[in-house]
Motif scaffolding. Structure first.
Motif, mmCIF file in Angstrom:
data_model
loop_
_atom_site.group_PDB
_atom_site.id
_atom_site.type_symbol
_atom_site.label_atom_id
_atom_site.label_comp_id
_atom_site.label_asym_id
_atom_site.label_seq_id
_atom_site.Cartn_x
_atom_site.Cartn_y
_atom_site.Cartn_z
ATOM 1 N N ASN A 383 -23.262 84.302 -7.159
ATOM 2 C CA ASN A 383 -23.483 83.017 -7.827
ATOM 3 C C ASN A 383 -23.384 81.900 -6.798
ATOM 4 O O ASN A 383 -22.717 82.059 -5.772
ATOM 5 N N PRO A 384 -23.967 80.733 -7.066
ATOM 6 C CA PRO A 384 -24.760 80.422 -8.249
ATOM 7 C C PRO A 384 -26.252 80.626 -8.011
ATOM 8 O O PRO A 384 -26.696 80.769 -6.871
ATOM 9 N N TRP A 385 -26.987 80.647 -9.074
ATOM 10 C CA TRP A 385 -28.456 80.658 -9.062
ATOM 11 C C TRP A 385 -28.944 79.206 -9.195
ATOM 12 O O TRP A 385 -28.337 78.442 -9.938
ATOM 13 N N PRO A 386 -30.007 78.778 -8.510
ATOM 14 C CA PRO A 386 -30.811 79.526 -7.546
ATOM 15 C C PRO A 386 -30.335 79.407 -6.106
ATOM 16 O O PRO A 386 -31.023 79.871 -5.201
ATOM 17 N N GLY A 387 -29.173 78.803 -5.905
ATOM 18 C CA GLY A 387 -28.619 78.682 -4.565
ATOM 19 C C GLY A 387 -29.314 77.615 -3.733
ATOM 20 O O GLY A 387 -30.172 76.870 -4.206
ATOM 21 N N ALA A 388 -28.908 77.542 -2.466
ATOM 22 C CA ALA A 388 -29.487 76.551 -1.554
ATOM 23 C C ALA A 388 -30.956 76.878 -1.277
ATOM 24 O O ALA A 388 -31.375 78.038 -1.328
ATOM 25 N N VAL A 389 -31.716 75.848 -0.984
ATOM 26 C CA VAL A 389 -33.140 76.022 -0.700
ATOM 27 C C VAL A 389 -33.330 76.883 0.538
ATOM 28 O O VAL A 389 -32.630 76.739 1.541
ATOM 29 N N HIS A 390 -34.279 77.815 0.447
ATOM 30 C CA HIS A 390 -34.604 78.722 1.541
ATOM 31 C C HIS A 390 -36.113 78.693 1.752
ATOM 32 O O HIS A 390 -36.885 78.492 0.807
ATOM 33 N N ALA A 391 -36.549 78.902 2.981
ATOM 34 C CA ALA A 391 -37.973 78.805 3.303
ATOM 35 C C ALA A 391 -38.831 79.791 2.511
ATOM 36 O O ALA A 391 -40.026 79.548 2.297
ATOM 37 N N GLN A 392 -38.247 80.902 2.047
ATOM 38 C CA GLN A 392 -39.031 81.904 1.336
ATOM 39 C C GLN A 392 -39.040 81.709 -0.177
ATOM 40 O O GLN A 392 -39.700 82.464 -0.899
ATOM 41 N N ASP A 393 -38.342 80.694 -0.679
ATOM 42 C CA ASP A 393 -38.284 80.467 -2.117
ATOM 43 C C ASP A 393 -39.656 80.128 -2.683
ATOM 44 O O ASP A 393 -40.550 79.644 -1.982
ATOM 45 N N LYS A 413 -18.032 84.907 -14.885
ATOM 46 C CA LYS A 413 -19.058 84.760 -13.856
ATOM 47 C C LYS A 413 -20.425 84.424 -14.436
ATOM 48 O O LYS A 413 -21.433 84.484 -13.730
ATOM 49 N N GLN A 414 -20.464 84.063 -15.727
ATOM 50 C CA GLN A 414 -21.744 83.835 -16.390
ATOM 51 C C GLN A 414 -22.094 82.348 -16.368
ATOM 52 O O GLN A 414 -21.522 81.537 -17.100
ATOM 53 N N GLN A 415 -23.043 82.013 -15.543
ATOM 54 C CA GLN A 415 -23.441 80.635 -15.294
ATOM 55 C C GLN A 415 -24.058 80.003 -16.546
ATOM 56 O O GLN A 415 -24.991 80.541 -17.131
ATOM 57 N N GLY A 416 -23.530 78.864 -16.949
ATOM 58 C CA GLY A 416 -24.085 78.121 -18.077
ATOM 59 C C GLY A 416 -23.705 78.640 -19.442
ATOM 60 O O GLY A 416 -24.064 78.032 -20.464
ATOM 61 N N ALA A 417 -22.979 79.756 -19.523
ATOM 62 C CA ALA A 417 -22.732 80.400 -20.812
ATOM 63 C C ALA A 417 -21.938 79.531 -21.777
ATOM 64 O O ALA A 417 -22.106 79.619 -22.993
ATOM 65 N N ARG A 418 -21.081 78.660 -21.250
ATOM 66 C CA ARG A 418 -20.256 77.854 -22.141
ATOM 67 C C ARG A 418 -21.090 76.824 -22.910
ATOM 68 O O ARG A 418 -20.671 76.347 -23.975
ATOM 69 N N THR A 419 -22.271 76.479 -22.425
ATOM 70 C CA THR A 419 -23.105 75.519 -23.153
ATOM 71 C C THR A 419 -23.653 76.110 -24.440
ATOM 72 O O THR A 419 -24.127 75.366 -25.310
ATOM 73 N N VAL A 420 -23.615 77.428 -24.589
ATOM 74 C CA VAL A 420 -23.920 78.083 -25.859
ATOM 75 C C VAL A 420 -22.640 78.408 -26.611
ATOM 76 O O VAL A 420 -22.503 78.138 -27.812
ATOM 77 N N ALA A 421 -21.656 78.966 -25.917
ATOM 78 C CA ALA A 421 -20.420 79.419 -26.563
ATOM 79 C C ALA A 421 -19.671 78.289 -27.258
ATOM 80 O O ALA A 421 -18.951 78.522 -28.237
ATOM 81 N N GLN A 422 -19.830 77.062 -26.788
ATOM 82 C CA GLN A 422 -19.108 75.950 -27.392
ATOM 83 C C GLN A 422 -19.498 75.716 -28.852
ATOM 84 O O GLN A 422 -18.754 75.101 -29.615
ATOM 85 N N TRP A 423 -20.668 76.228 -29.263
ATOM 86 C CA TRP A 423 -21.138 76.047 -30.635
ATOM 87 C C TRP A 423 -20.926 77.295 -31.483
ATOM 88 O O TRP A 423 -21.443 77.382 -32.608
ATOM 89 N N ARG A 424 -20.162 78.258 -31.006
ATOM 90 C CA ARG A 424 -20.041 79.546 -31.684
ATOM 91 C C ARG A 424 -19.591 79.398 -33.145
ATOM 92 O O ARG A 424 -20.177 80.007 -34.050
ATOM 93 N N THR A 425 -18.569 78.630 -33.388
ATOM 94 C CA THR A 425 -18.086 78.469 -34.760
ATOM 95 C C THR A 425 -19.175 77.889 -35.655
ATOM 96 O O THR A 425 -19.406 78.380 -36.774
ATOM 97 N N GLU A 426 -19.885 76.867 -35.163
ATOM 98 C CA GLU A 426 -20.904 76.219 -35.975
ATOM 99 C C GLU A 426 -22.047 77.166 -36.320
ATOM 100 O O GLU A 426 -22.449 77.281 -37.483
ATOM 101 N N PHE A 427 -22.578 77.890 -35.320
ATOM 102 C CA PHE A 427 -23.755 78.685 -35.655
ATOM 103 C C PHE A 427 -23.394 79.942 -36.438
ATOM 104 O O PHE A 427 -24.168 80.400 -37.277
ATOM 105 N N LEU A 428 -22.216 80.508 -36.227
ATOM 106 C CA LEU A 428 -21.851 81.691 -37.006
ATOM 107 C C LEU A 428 -21.479 81.328 -38.442
ATOM 108 O O LEU A 428 -21.782 82.084 -39.385
ATOM 109 N N GLU A 429 -20.840 80.188 -38.640
ATOM 110 C CA GLU A 429 -20.521 79.777 -40.011
ATOM 111 C C GLU A 429 -21.789 79.385 -40.769
ATOM 112 O O GLU A 429 -21.916 79.644 -41.970
#
Length: 444
Positions: A383-393, A413-429
């Motif tokens: 991690n993280p994606w996509p990392g620093a710029v590289h000539a082959q990107d 180690k899951q990048q960005g996952a909390r931006t979904v998990a924060q709504w878990r109660t709302e979407f499951l209810e």
């Protein structure tokens, strides 16, 4: 006699602040974003590998059908890895048909089962060869047809598996790019459709594209969830004995919630889908200007560290033989799984791969071609994606988005996952309310 290797794919699923924007985390008190204010229902097309090698698409399809009143459903494409075909989608629609009277007792706008059957199409059943595209399918042609409809709205293409049908459609009809918005569940799916991904990133970087490599995992990472909203507890709390769809749900992961593709649908349900940087049940994303790629013209080693989810490509010389174009003539083996490699002509060979997580792995390249050089090596992905710029990107346009990189957006180690998990109660209810509809008798 020249013999090319038949391939069997085995699939398992195993930090810069963005301006002044503040992420809502688990303890956020901001209310969940409301449904889009557009009066027209979003136009959606789902490409799914349901019936293939991962059962979670069945769970996501059940969720979609229970919210089908919220969308203009223009396509349901079967694009499987493994044995799945469109019949798996049709079987789920049959269950929906049996539960439909109870759903209609509580909300208007649910589509007729026959209308869903009429837009169910068969997509690609094989991975794309090295160029990233092959021949049109019923599914890819349906994407083109839907995208070319006259409409004030874009077509939301929600990809739950590989990118083969999307890549084929864009290759055959590049004019559709201005009419579509793509939300792709990447991560593990990226390694299986890495050639199609490479084609899109290299030749169509101007796509409007959300690449969710890890954000989606927040849907089923239930750290700290109360028992009734945990993955293993939700079935007994909300689903048990509720309709034909509920009984089917139990057949997949024993009823434990996974549904890793559902965030793509949730993205267009709540929040402003035209602003990927905002908040939604399907996550919050950041623009990226490059897609990480590394090309090795030698065996790589553990000294070669690459960004997780990067497109890795090994190129090397071999016997100059009359290998049929786009035929898989050698294999790359990584983590007890195999990927096809291709002859580029003139005695040159290449194979692509993408890791689905941080890992240190070894690989082996081999073939039954006479004189083919067997080789071994290793790599480290981090991690993280996509990392620093590289000539082959792959350089990308200004409408390509991916997982947020802020440390507070990570879960483990899951990048960005909390931006979904924060709504878990709302979407499951919210979903539990709809499950209750299936427990109620329909109105006479």
């Amino acid at each position: 006699m020249l013999i090319c290797i038949p391939l069997v794919r085995h699939r398992w699923i195993g930090f810069v602040a963005a301006g002044a924007m503040l992420l809502c985390l688990t303890q956020c008190t901001t209310p969940a974003p409301d449904q889009t204010t557009d009066t027209a229902k979003p136009r959606i097309l789902i490409s799914t590998d349901i019936g293939g090698t991962d059962p979670d698409d069945f769970q996501s399809m059940i969720h979609f059908l229970m919210y089908a009143d919220r969308f203009q459903t223009e396509g349901l494409l079967s694009s499987p890895y493994g044995p799945g075909r469109k019949e798996a989608i049709l079987a789920m629609i049959d269950l929906y048909a049996q539960d439909l009277p109870r759903l209609q007792a509580h909300a208007d706008g649910f589509p007729a089962p026959d209308s869903l059957r009429s837009v169910t199409k068969q997509g690609a059943v094989d991975a794309a060869p090295y160029p990233g595209w092959s021949v049109p399918t019923e599914g890819s042609e349906w994407i083109v047809r839907c995208a070319r409809k006259t409409s004030d709205q874009p077509l939301w293409v929600l990809v739950w598996g590989g990118l083969e049908d999307l890549a084929q459609a864009v290759h055959d009809a590049p004019d559709i790019k201005e009419h579509i918005r793509v939300y792709w569940i990447g991560g593990p799916n990226k390694k299986w459709s890495v050639n199609s991904y490479a084609y899109l990133a290299e030749h169509h970087p101007d796509l409007w594209f959300i690449e969710a490599n890890a954000t989606y995992r927040g849907w089923f990472m239930d750290e700290g969830a109360p028992t009734e909203l945990s993955n293993d507890g939700y079935y007994d709390h909300a689903i048990r004995a509720r309709g034909h769809l509920g009984r089917n749900f139990k057949q997949h992961y024993g009823g434990s919630v996974k549904m890793g593709d559902t965030p793509s649908l949730a993205y267009v349900m709540h929040g402003d889908p035209h602003d990927p940087t905002g908040e939604s049940w399907g996550g919050s994303f950041t623009p990226i200007t490059h897609s990480a790629r590394r090309i090795f013209d030698r065996p790589s080693t553990e000294r070669d560290t690459v960004p997780v989810y990067a497109t890795l490509e090994w190129r090397f010389p071999g016997p100059d033989l009359p290998v049929p174009p786009d035929s898989a003539c050698f294999t790359l083996e990584v983590n007890q799984q195999t990927w096809p490699g291709y002859a580029l002509g003139g005695g040159q060979y290449a194979v692509r791969y993408s890791s689905k997580q941080e890992e240190t792995s070894t690989y082996r390249i081999s073939s039954n071609l006479p004189g083919f050089p067997t080789q071994t090596g290793a790599y480290v992905s981090q991690n993280p994606w996509p990392g620093a710029v590289h000539a082959q990107d792959y350089p990308l346009g200004n409408q390509w988005y991916s997982d947020r990189t802020e440390p507070e957006a990570f879960m483990a180690k899951q990048q960005g996952a909390r931006t979904v998990a924060q709504w878990r109660t709302e979407f499951l209810e919210d979903w539990a309310t709809r499950w209750q509809w299936l427990a109620d008798a329909p109105e006479e």
